[in-house]
Design a protein around this motif. Sequence first.
Motif, mmCIF file in Angstrom:
data_model
loop_
_atom_site.group_PDB
_atom_site.id
_atom_site.type_symbol
_atom_site.label_atom_id
_atom_site.label_comp_id
_atom_site.label_asym_id
_atom_site.label_seq_id
_atom_site.Cartn_x
_atom_site.Cartn_y
_atom_site.Cartn_z
ATOM 1 N N GLY A 161 0.811 -1.212 0.000
ATOM 2 C CA GLY A 161 0.000 0.000 0.000
ATOM 3 C C GLY A 161 0.842 1.258 0.000
ATOM 4 N N VAL A 162 0.177 2.363 0.306
ATOM 5 C CA VAL A 162 0.803 3.683 0.340
ATOM 6 C C VAL A 162 0.509 4.330 1.688
ATOM 7 N N VAL A 163 1.532 4.891 2.316
ATOM 8 C CA VAL A 163 1.376 5.576 3.597
ATOM 9 C C VAL A 163 1.910 6.999 3.477
ATOM 10 N N GLU A 164 1.371 7.876 4.305
ATOM 11 C CA GLU A 164 1.751 9.289 4.258
ATOM 12 C C GLU A 164 2.180 9.760 5.636
ATOM 13 N N CYS A 165 3.200 10.619 5.667
ATOM 14 C CA CYS A 165 3.659 11.249 6.899
ATOM 15 C C CYS A 165 3.565 12.753 6.747
ATOM 16 N N ILE A 166 3.074 13.424 7.783
ATOM 17 C CA ILE A 166 2.965 14.879 7.811
ATOM 18 C C ILE A 166 3.699 15.385 9.045
ATOM 19 N N ILE A 167 4.560 16.394 8.865
ATOM 20 C CA ILE A 167 5.248 17.016 9.992
ATOM 21 C C ILE A 167 4.977 18.510 9.949
ATOM 22 N N GLU A 168 4.378 19.021 11.009
ATOM 23 C CA GLU A 168 4.033 20.438 11.097
ATOM 24 C C GLU A 168 4.922 21.138 12.114
ATOM 25 N N GLY A 169 5.131 22.442 11.875
ATOM 26 C CA GLY A 169 5.905 23.260 12.803
ATOM 27 C C GLY A 169 7.377 23.337 12.472
ATOM 28 N N VAL A 170 7.776 22.800 11.318
ATOM 29 C CA VAL A 170 9.185 22.827 10.924
ATOM 30 C C VAL A 170 9.531 24.214 10.391
ATOM 31 N N PRO A 171 10.597 24.845 10.860
ATOM 32 C CA PRO A 171 10.948 26.180 10.370
ATOM 33 C C PRO A 171 11.510 26.141 8.949
ATOM 34 N N THR A 172 11.487 27.268 8.288
ATOM 35 C CA THR A 172 12.121 27.409 6.987
ATOM 36 C C THR A 172 13.634 27.207 7.116
ATOM 37 N N GLY A 173 14.225 26.490 6.149
ATOM 38 C CA GLY A 173 15.677 26.470 6.064
ATOM 39 C C GLY A 173 16.390 25.257 6.600
ATOM 40 N N LEU A 174 15.675 24.174 6.961
ATOM 41 C CA LEU A 174 16.381 22.941 7.302
ATOM 42 C C LEU A 174 16.843 22.283 6.006
ATOM 43 N N GLY A 175 18.029 21.702 6.024
ATOM 44 C CA GLY A 175 18.620 21.188 4.792
ATOM 45 C C GLY A 175 19.393 22.293 4.090
ATOM 46 N N SER A 176 19.942 21.988 2.920
ATOM 47 C CA SER A 176 20.701 22.984 2.179
ATOM 48 C C SER A 176 20.752 22.627 0.703
ATOM 49 N N HIS A 177 20.901 23.677 -0.124
ATOM 50 C CA HIS A 177 21.026 23.482 -1.568
ATOM 51 C C HIS A 177 22.475 23.336 -2.015
ATOM 52 N N VAL A 178 23.443 23.537 -1.128
ATOM 53 C CA VAL A 178 24.819 23.737 -1.585
ATOM 54 C C VAL A 178 25.552 22.446 -1.942
ATOM 55 N N GLN A 179 25.100 21.297 -1.417
ATOM 56 C CA GLN A 179 25.662 20.003 -1.789
ATOM 57 C C GLN A 179 24.529 18.986 -1.879
ATOM 58 N N GLY A 205 5.115 19.877 -0.965
ATOM 59 C CA GLY A 205 5.274 19.030 0.212
ATOM 60 C C GLY A 205 6.259 19.554 1.226
ATOM 61 N N GLY A 206 6.432 20.901 1.250
ATOM 62 C CA GLY A 206 7.279 21.499 2.278
ATOM 63 C C GLY A 206 8.727 21.678 1.897
ATOM 64 N N PHE A 207 9.086 21.452 0.614
ATOM 65 C CA PHE A 207 10.484 21.559 0.198
ATOM 66 C C PHE A 207 10.634 22.337 -1.099
ATOM 67 N N GLU A 208 11.648 23.191 -1.139
ATOM 68 C CA GLU A 208 12.138 23.803 -2.362
ATOM 69 C C GLU A 208 13.656 23.865 -2.261
ATOM 70 N N GLY A 209 14.339 23.419 -3.309
ATOM 71 C CA GLY A 209 15.803 23.450 -3.297
ATOM 72 C C GLY A 209 16.436 22.580 -2.237
ATOM 73 N N GLY A 210 15.744 21.529 -1.809
ATOM 74 C CA GLY A 210 16.282 20.651 -0.775
ATOM 75 C C GLY A 210 16.155 21.203 0.627
ATOM 76 N N MET A 211 15.460 22.374 0.768
ATOM 77 C CA MET A 211 15.292 23.021 2.073
ATOM 78 C C MET A 211 13.814 23.131 2.420
ATOM 79 N N THR A 212 13.526 23.128 3.701
ATOM 80 C CA THR A 212 12.143 23.283 4.132
ATOM 81 C C THR A 212 11.660 24.698 3.853
ATOM 82 N N THR A 213 10.375 24.813 3.504
ATOM 83 C CA THR A 213 9.771 26.110 3.188
ATOM 84 C C THR A 213 9.044 26.715 4.376
ATOM 85 N N GLY A 214 8.861 25.943 5.439
ATOM 86 C CA GLY A 214 8.041 26.372 6.569
ATOM 87 C C GLY A 214 6.640 25.808 6.499
ATOM 88 N N GLU A 215 6.250 25.293 5.321
ATOM 89 C CA GLU A 215 4.966 24.599 5.193
ATOM 90 C C GLU A 215 5.125 23.172 5.716
#
Length: 387
Positions: A215-233, A291-301
Motif C-alpha cells: 500500500g501507500v502511507v503518508e507522513c505529515i510534519i508540522e511546525g518545521v521552520p524554513t531552512g532545514l537542509g541545504s542546496h549547496v551540496q 510538500g514542504g520543500f524547495e531546493g532541498g530546504m524546508t519552506t516552513g509549510e
Amino acid sequence: MRYLTAGETHGPQLTTIIEGFPSNVTIDFEAVNEQLARRQKGYGRGRRMQIEKDTVNIVGGVRHGKTTGAPIALVVENNDWKHWTSIMNIEPIEGNDESKRRVNRPRPGHADLNGGLKYNQRDLRNILERSSARETTMRVAVGGMARELLKEFGIKVAGQVIRIGEVEVERQELPIDELIRITEESPVRVTDKEAEAKMIAAIDAAKDDGDTLGGVVECIIEGVPTGLGSHVQWDRKLDGRIAQAVLSIQAFKGVEFGIGFEAAKRRGSSVHDEIMHDEERGFYRATNRAGGFEGGMTTGEPIVVRGVMKPISTLYKALQSVDIDTKEAFTAQVERSDTCAVPAAGVIMENVIAWEVARAFMEKFGGDSLEEIRRNYESYLEQIKTY
C-alpha cells in the motif's frame, strides 16, 4: 546526530547507540514506548506481534529523566528468544540442518539469495535474521527519541494510510491533532470508515488466499521552520535524505513529496506554490504542492511525504525458487509473516522521517544542550521575521 543498530529477529535483544543527542532534553518514557506499541498494531499483522510486547530500556545517556549529552544506549529484548536459544546461540552447536533450522531455499523478493551470495553464507538464516523488518523496532525507538527533541520546539508528527491493495482513501486535510486522534482509532490508520471496512475485507481475502498486500502511507510534519537542509551540496538536501530513509525501510519501493508524481501530468502554473507575505506569518506559500520543500530546504509549510510499500515477500502461497544446495527448482520456504503490514509501516516511516528532521534541526541550530539550541533557534526565527 547519528545512530547504529545491532541484533537479529530471533536473537536475545536489539540494541542501538545514539550519539550527538543534546543534553537536558526531558524524555517521556511512555511516549517512546507508545511508538513501539503503535508499530505492533494494525490489521493484518502475524503471530509474532502476539509474542512480543516491545518496551525500550534506556541503559545509558539518560539520568533522572533527562539526557546528559553522553551516547544514549537503547535495548529492546526479544521475548521469542527463549524458543531460539539453541538455534541462535553464539557458540557452535551440534546437529543436522533441521535442528539448526538451516535455510537453503531463498524467498523471492527477500534479501535471502543476494545476501547469501554477497556474504558467502550457506545458511540463509544468517541473512534473514538481520534483514527482517524486526530491525525497524530500534529505528522506531530512535524516532521516538527524536520526537522528544522535536516537541520541545512545537514540531508534530502524524501519519495516515492512503492505500491498501486496490482500496484508496481520499486524502483528508485535517488539523494534525485531529488526524492523529482519528487514525489511532482505526485498525488500518485511515480517516474514512467506509474505506476502512473495504481494506479489512481485502486483507482477509488475501489471507485466505495465502497472499499479501502492500500500500501507500503518508507522513505529515508540522511546525518545521524554513531552512532545514541545504542546496549547496547534493547530500545536504533534506528531502533527499528523507527519501533515502524511507526507501531504507524493508519492502518500500517508492517515495514522493507533496503532489509527487502527479506533477508530471500538470503544467507548471498548477505545480509551483505561490509566495505570499503578511506581518503576522512573514513569508508563506499559498499552497503546499511541493510538500514542504524547495531546493532541498524546508519552506516552513508542512512536510508531506508518501511511501510505497510492496506486498510482504514471505507468502504462505509460496512462490518458486531454487535450492542453493541442489540447484533444483523448489517451493520457497515459509517464515512466519504478516498478511499486511502497511499500517505498521506507516508508523515506521513517521519515525525514520522524524529522525532525519531532528538531525537536520541539530545541524541548523546545533548546540550541546537544549538551552543552547533554543537560543540559536529563537535568534534565527527573529532573523527571518525581520528579513
